[in-house]
Design a protein around this motif. Structure first.
Motif, PDB file in Angstrom:
ATOM      1  N   GLU A  67       5.071   2.165  -7.015  1.00 38.70           N
ATOM      2  CA  GLU A  67       5.251   1.191  -8.085  1.00 38.70           C
ATOM      3  C   GLU A  67       4.297   0.014  -7.915  1.00 38.70           C
ATOM      4  OE1 GLU A  67       8.769  -1.669  -9.987  1.00 38.70           O
ATOM      5  OE2 GLU A  67       9.271  -0.129  -8.500  1.00 38.70           O
ATOM      6  N   TRP A  68       4.151  -0.458  -6.680  1.00 43.51           N
ATOM      7  CA  TRP A  68       3.246  -1.560  -6.407  1.00 43.51           C
ATOM      8  C   TRP A  68       1.794  -1.173  -6.688  1.00 43.51           C
ATOM      9  CZ3 TRP A  68       3.584  -6.571  -5.828  1.00 43.51           C
ATOM     10  CH2 TRP A  68       2.530  -7.277  -5.250  1.00 43.51           C
ATOM     11  N   MET A  69       1.417   0.042  -6.271  1.00 42.54           N
ATOM     12  CA  MET A  69       0.054   0.501  -6.512  1.00 42.54           C
ATOM     13  C   MET A  69      -0.212   0.684  -8.001  1.00 42.54           C
ATOM     14  SD  MET A  69      -1.567   0.597  -3.668  1.00 42.54           S
ATOM     15  CE  MET A  69      -2.964   1.682  -3.969  1.00 42.54           C
ATOM     16  N   ALA A  70       0.797   1.079  -8.759  1.00 42.29           N
ATOM     17  CA  ALA A  70       0.640   1.205 -10.210  1.00 42.29           C
ATOM     18  C   ALA A  70       0.356  -0.154 -10.835  1.00 42.29           C
ATOM     19  CB  ALA A  70       1.894   1.820 -10.815  1.00 42.29           C
ATOM     20  N   GLU A  71       1.014  -1.198 -10.323  1.00 40.35           N
ATOM     21  CA  GLU A  71       0.755  -2.546 -10.816  1.00 40.35           C
ATOM     22  C   GLU A  71      -0.676  -2.981 -10.535  1.00 40.35           C
ATOM     23  OE1 GLU A  71       3.542  -5.394  -9.433  1.00 40.35           O
ATOM     24  OE2 GLU A  71       5.289  -4.347 -10.230  1.00 40.35           O
ATOM     25  N   ALA A  77      -3.116   3.518   0.747  1.00 40.25           N
ATOM     26  CA  ALA A  77      -2.906   2.325  -0.080  1.00 40.25           C
ATOM     27  C   ALA A  77      -3.307   1.040   0.609  1.00 40.25           C
ATOM     28  CB  ALA A  77      -1.425   2.254  -0.481  1.00 40.25           C
ATOM     29  N   TRP A  78      -3.465   1.074   1.941  1.00 38.71           N
ATOM     30  CA  TRP A  78      -3.660  -0.159   2.704  1.00 38.71           C
ATOM     31  C   TRP A  78      -4.860  -0.991   2.260  1.00 38.71           C
ATOM     32  CZ3 TRP A  78      -0.454  -2.889   5.343  1.00 38.71           C
ATOM     33  CH2 TRP A  78      -0.907  -3.883   6.190  1.00 38.71           C
ATOM     34  N   PRO A  79      -6.043  -0.397   2.010  1.00 39.78           N
ATOM     35  CA  PRO A  79      -7.181  -1.226   1.554  1.00 39.78           C
ATOM     36  C   PRO A  79      -6.873  -1.995   0.275  1.00 39.78           C
ATOM     37  CG  PRO A  79      -7.940   0.945   2.239  1.00 39.78           C
ATOM     38  CD  PRO A  79      -6.441   1.010   2.210  1.00 39.78           C
ATOM     39  N   SER A  80      -6.203  -1.340  -0.677  1.00 40.31           N
ATOM     40  CA  SER A  80      -5.858  -2.014  -1.931  1.00 40.31           C
ATOM     41  C   SER A  80      -4.837  -3.111  -1.704  1.00 40.31           C
ATOM     42  CB  SER A  80      -5.314  -0.996  -2.940  1.00 40.31           C
ATOM     43  OG  SER A  80      -6.284  -0.018  -3.236  1.00 40.31           O
ATOM     44  N   LEU A  81      -3.887  -2.859  -0.813  1.00 41.58           N
ATOM     45  CA  LEU A  81      -2.875  -3.862  -0.517  1.00 41.58           C
ATOM     46  C   LEU A  81      -3.500  -5.082   0.163  1.00 41.58           C
ATOM     47  CD1 LEU A  81       0.011  -1.559   0.760  1.00 41.58           C
ATOM     48  CD2 LEU A  81      -0.157  -2.695  -1.453  1.00 41.58           C
ATOM     49  N   VAL A 125      -2.018   7.109  -4.261  1.00 48.34           N
ATOM     50  CA  VAL A 125      -0.800   7.555  -3.580  1.00 48.34           C
ATOM     51  C   VAL A 125      -0.141   8.693  -4.363  1.00 48.34           C
ATOM     52  CG1 VAL A 125      -0.268   5.468  -2.285  1.00 48.34           C
ATOM     53  CG2 VAL A 125       0.409   5.614  -4.682  1.00 48.34           C
ATOM     54  N   GLY A 126      -0.964   9.578  -4.907  1.00 43.11           N
ATOM     55  CA  GLY A 126      -0.446  10.765  -5.563  1.00 43.11           C
ATOM     56  C   GLY A 126       0.084  11.751  -4.531  1.00 43.11           C
ATOM     57  N   VAL A 127       0.737  12.795  -5.030  1.00 40.36           N
ATOM     58  CA  VAL A 127       1.337  13.783  -4.137  1.00 40.36           C
ATOM     59  C   VAL A 127       0.245  14.538  -3.387  1.00 40.36           C
ATOM     60  CG1 VAL A 127       2.783  15.842  -4.002  1.00 40.36           C
ATOM     61  CG2 VAL A 127       3.338  14.030  -5.643  1.00 40.36           C
ATOM     62  N   ALA A 128       0.325  14.534  -2.055  1.00 39.54           N
ATOM     63  CA  ALA A 128      -0.650  15.223  -1.215  1.00 39.54           C
ATOM     64  C   ALA A 128      -0.073  16.550  -0.736  1.00 39.54           C
ATOM     65  CB  ALA A 128      -1.029  14.340  -0.022  1.00 39.54           C
ATOM     66  N   MET A 129      -0.928  17.379  -0.132  1.00 40.34           N
ATOM     67  CA  MET A 129      -0.489  18.690   0.346  1.00 40.34           C
ATOM     68  C   MET A 129       0.610  18.575   1.391  1.00 40.34           C
ATOM     69  SD  MET A 129      -0.484  21.903   0.215  1.00 40.34           S
ATOM     70  CE  MET A 129      -1.834  22.129  -0.963  1.00 40.34           C
TER      71      MET A 129
END
Length: 206
Positions: free
Chosen positions: A110-114, A187-191, A121-125
């Motif tokens: 949700e945070w990344m969507a904002e 997600a860490w770099p974006s955060l 952070v899509g679904v990975a294998m």
């Protein structure tokens, strides 16, 4: 709002949650079969609605929102029932790890969507492997720990069903942590960038 067939299947999965709870507490010898059947059918609809949506291009915004909600509700309720039927510290711990990770990853997405970075952070294998292991574990445990019954001693793949489910649930919990850390790492770099921007904004205020 136009409800497509995949969305109806997702809604059916939500309706099956109270059915699973009811079946779990029924005082009959066949309740373990009923629990396993209900959960197994829910797992099939989870795969089927996605396949139909992709095969016939029936994706919808409402379906994309509802599908993960239905999955998490079904898994969480199944875990709560299993802990009720087999209330040991380790069973509660694995359940808490899985549910806690789902809450944390949902908040992260949700945070990344904002931030406009939802795809990172899509679904990975590893997440798909975790889901498969988790579903098999829950199926075995629901079959084995129905209240008022002896834990089944039936053998599957050379091991008692309960032990197989117990080990697979531990494996699913560890995969859950691993995949959760992968999502956080992505997600860490974006955060960090967002946090730095927020600090600069605070410092620039008079």
């Amino acid at each position: 709002m136009n409800l497509t067939l995949p969305t109806w299947l997702t809604l059916l999965r939500i309706v099956m949650i109270p059915v699973l709870v009811l079946a779990f507490y029924l005082p009959y010898k066949w309740t373990n079969f009923a629990c396993a059947a209900v959960f197994g059918l829910a797992a099939i609809t989870d795969w089927l609605d996605g396949w139909i949506a992709r095969r016939w291009n029936l994706q919808s915004a409402f379906g994309a929102f509802l599908d993960p909600v239905a999955d998490k509700l079904m898994v969480a309720v199944a875990l709560f029932l299993i802990v009720q039927g087999h209330p040991t510290p380790w069973m509660a711990f694995w359940a808490a790890v899985i549910v806690g990770r789902e809450i944390a990853v949902s908040a992260l997405r949700e945070w990344m969507a904002e931030l406009g970075q939802r795809a990172k952070v899509g679904v990975a294998m590893i997440g798909k492997i975790k889901t498969t292991v988790q579903m098999i574990a829950l199926l075995c445990l629901l079959y084995s720990v129905t209240p008022g019954q002896q834990k089944t001693s039936e053998i599957w793949l050379g091991e008692p069903v309960f032990h197989l489910g117990d080990w697979l649930l531990a494996a699913a919990a560890l995969l859950t942590l691993w995949s959760g850390l992968q999502y956080l790492w992505a997600a860490w770099p974006s955060l960090k960038v967002d946090e730095q921007a927020a600090r600069k904004k605070v410092k620039s205020k008079p």
